[in-house]
Design an enzyme around this catalytic site. Structure first.
Site, PDB file in Angstrom:
ATOM      1  N   ILE A   1       0.846  -1.199   0.000  1.00 26.90           N
ATOM      2  CA  ILE A   1       0.000   0.000   0.000  1.00 26.90           C
ATOM      3  C   ILE A   1       0.879   1.246   0.000  1.00 26.90           C
ATOM      4  O   ILE A   1       1.980   1.250   0.554  1.00 26.90           O
ATOM      5  CB  ILE A   1      -0.983   0.015   1.188  1.00 26.90           C
TER       6      ILE A   1
ATOM      7  N   TYR B   1       4.607  -1.161   3.312  1.00 28.55           N
ATOM      8  CA  TYR B   1       4.070   0.196   3.356  1.00 28.55           C
ATOM      9  C   TYR B   1       5.049   1.101   2.614  1.00 28.55           C
ATOM     10  O   TYR B   1       6.223   1.195   2.975  1.00 28.55           O
ATOM     11  CB  TYR B   1       3.950   0.614   4.823  1.00 28.55           C
ATOM     12  N   LYS B   2       4.549   1.755   1.585  1.00 28.18           N
ATOM     13  CA  LYS B   2       5.356   2.685   0.792  1.00 28.18           C
ATOM     14  C   LYS B   2       4.961   4.097   1.196  1.00 28.18           C
ATOM     15  O   LYS B   2       3.792   4.471   1.082  1.00 28.18           O
ATOM     16  CB  LYS B   2       5.107   2.452  -0.701  1.00 28.18           C
ATOM     17  N   VAL B   3       5.927   4.901   1.658  1.00 27.62           N
ATOM     18  CA  VAL B   3       5.570   6.159   2.311  1.00 27.62           C
ATOM     19  C   VAL B   3       6.374   7.330   1.747  1.00 27.62           C
ATOM     20  O   VAL B   3       7.498   7.162   1.254  1.00 27.62           O
ATOM     21  CB  VAL B   3       5.795   6.035   3.846  1.00 27.62           C
TER      22      VAL B   3
ATOM     23  N   LEU C   1      11.166   2.281  -2.948  1.00 22.56           N
ATOM     24  CA  LEU C   1      10.443   1.963  -4.182  1.00 22.56           C
ATOM     25  C   LEU C   1      10.250   3.293  -4.873  1.00 22.56           C
ATOM     26  O   LEU C   1       9.375   4.084  -4.499  1.00 22.56           O
ATOM     27  CB  LEU C   1       9.112   1.276  -3.881  1.00 22.56           C
TER      28      LEU C   1
END
Length: 292
Positions: A158, A192-194, A250
């Site tokens: 996400i 978790y991509k933040v 990412l």
């Protein structure tokens, strides 16, 4: 059925060095900003994405692609290196209010079973976070997305991205990133991509404090993205975030944005973008080694 694990999208060091080429209308706007004549044809975006996958995937642990412009072409042309995993964006961007992405829903046209058959290991969902929108609706969407992924043995990634509220003009980006993490940081996804705190600016100590604060609220492995971070500052951002608890990145723009619209794209990707990605991968490996 095999359920993929995070090891399937990491480097041997256990860190994530993942490349994103799933930008859609945002990439079209980047070509226009670089001097391309508008409207920029879909084929221009597809060619860039496929070339980026072919040239840069040997240096990435995984690559994130989108159905709209490149998933099918990348699979058909076998453009991804065997050492690199494929992640497919399963988010449908809905334009509105003069912006390309005003809201997001799960893209039901992305078939998880077909993704798996095509060699994909994970799906990704962009989650727009606004303080004045219903948190239960967001959590419900993430839960549904997680179920779609896990029912087919795929990993769930996400990407909460904060936006100003629809009503009023008060917006504290840094607090919003924390509030989004409090809400979604234990939502059952695998990764978790933040957004990087402070957009990667500020002193190392300031960045570290902000990243540590973020880490307290994310109860799963997390990585940073590069949108909004000056590409010259991104290597430091990766290092600082990983010191605070992140496991890598990412990212797309920090790797390839400077070659968008340049002549001889393939040469530019090889000579400019590949060394950037290699350097970032080295940072991830060095930081993971420090944890042992």
């Amino acid at each position: 059925m095999t359920h993929y694990s995070l090891n399937d999208i990491t480097r041997p060091s256990g860190g994530f060095a993942m490349l994103a080429v799933d930008q859609r209308e945002a990439m079209r706007l980047m070509f226009v900003a670089a001097g391309a004549k508008a409207p920029v044809a879909d084929e221009v975006l597809t060619d860039f994405k496929v070339n980026a996958a072919r040239i840069l995937s040997p240096y990435a642990s995984a690559i994130l692609v989108d159905q709209q412009f490149c998933y099918r072409q990348i699979v058909e042309q076998q453009a991804i290196a065997k050492s690199c995993a494929m992640i497919v964006a399963a988010d449908e961007f809905i334009p509105g209010n003069g912006i390309p992405v005003d809201s997001v829903v799960i893209d039901k046209n992305v078939d998880p079973q077909q993704v798996r058959e095509n060699g994909g290991k994970a799906l990704k969902l962009l989650v727009l976070w606004r303080s004045d929108e219903d948190p239960q609706e967001r959590l419900g969407r993430v839960k549904e997305f997680n179920q779609r992924c896990h029912a087919h043995g795929l990993l769930s990634i996400i990407e909460p991205v904060v936006r100003p509220p629809r009503r009023g003009d008060k917006f504290d980006r840094e607090q919003a990133i924390i509030d989004a993490a409090k809400e979604l940081g234990d939502s059952g996804a695998d990764l978790y991509k933040v957004e990087m705190p402070l957009s990667g600016r500020g002193t190392q100590a300031e960045l570290l404090r902000a990243s540590q604060h973020l880490n307290e609220h994310i109860h799963m492995p997390w990585v940073i993205l590069s949108s909004g971070v000056d590409e010259k500052l991104f290597p430091r951002a990766v290092s600082v975030a990983m010191t605070a608890g992140a496991s890598g990145f990412l990212a797309g723009r920090a790797v390839w944005s400077s070659v968008v619209g340049l002549p001889d794209t393939e040469l530019m990707l090889r000579d400019i973008s590949a060394p950037k990605l290699q350097r970032l991968g080295d940072i991830v490996d060095e930081m993971m080694a420090c944890r042992r």
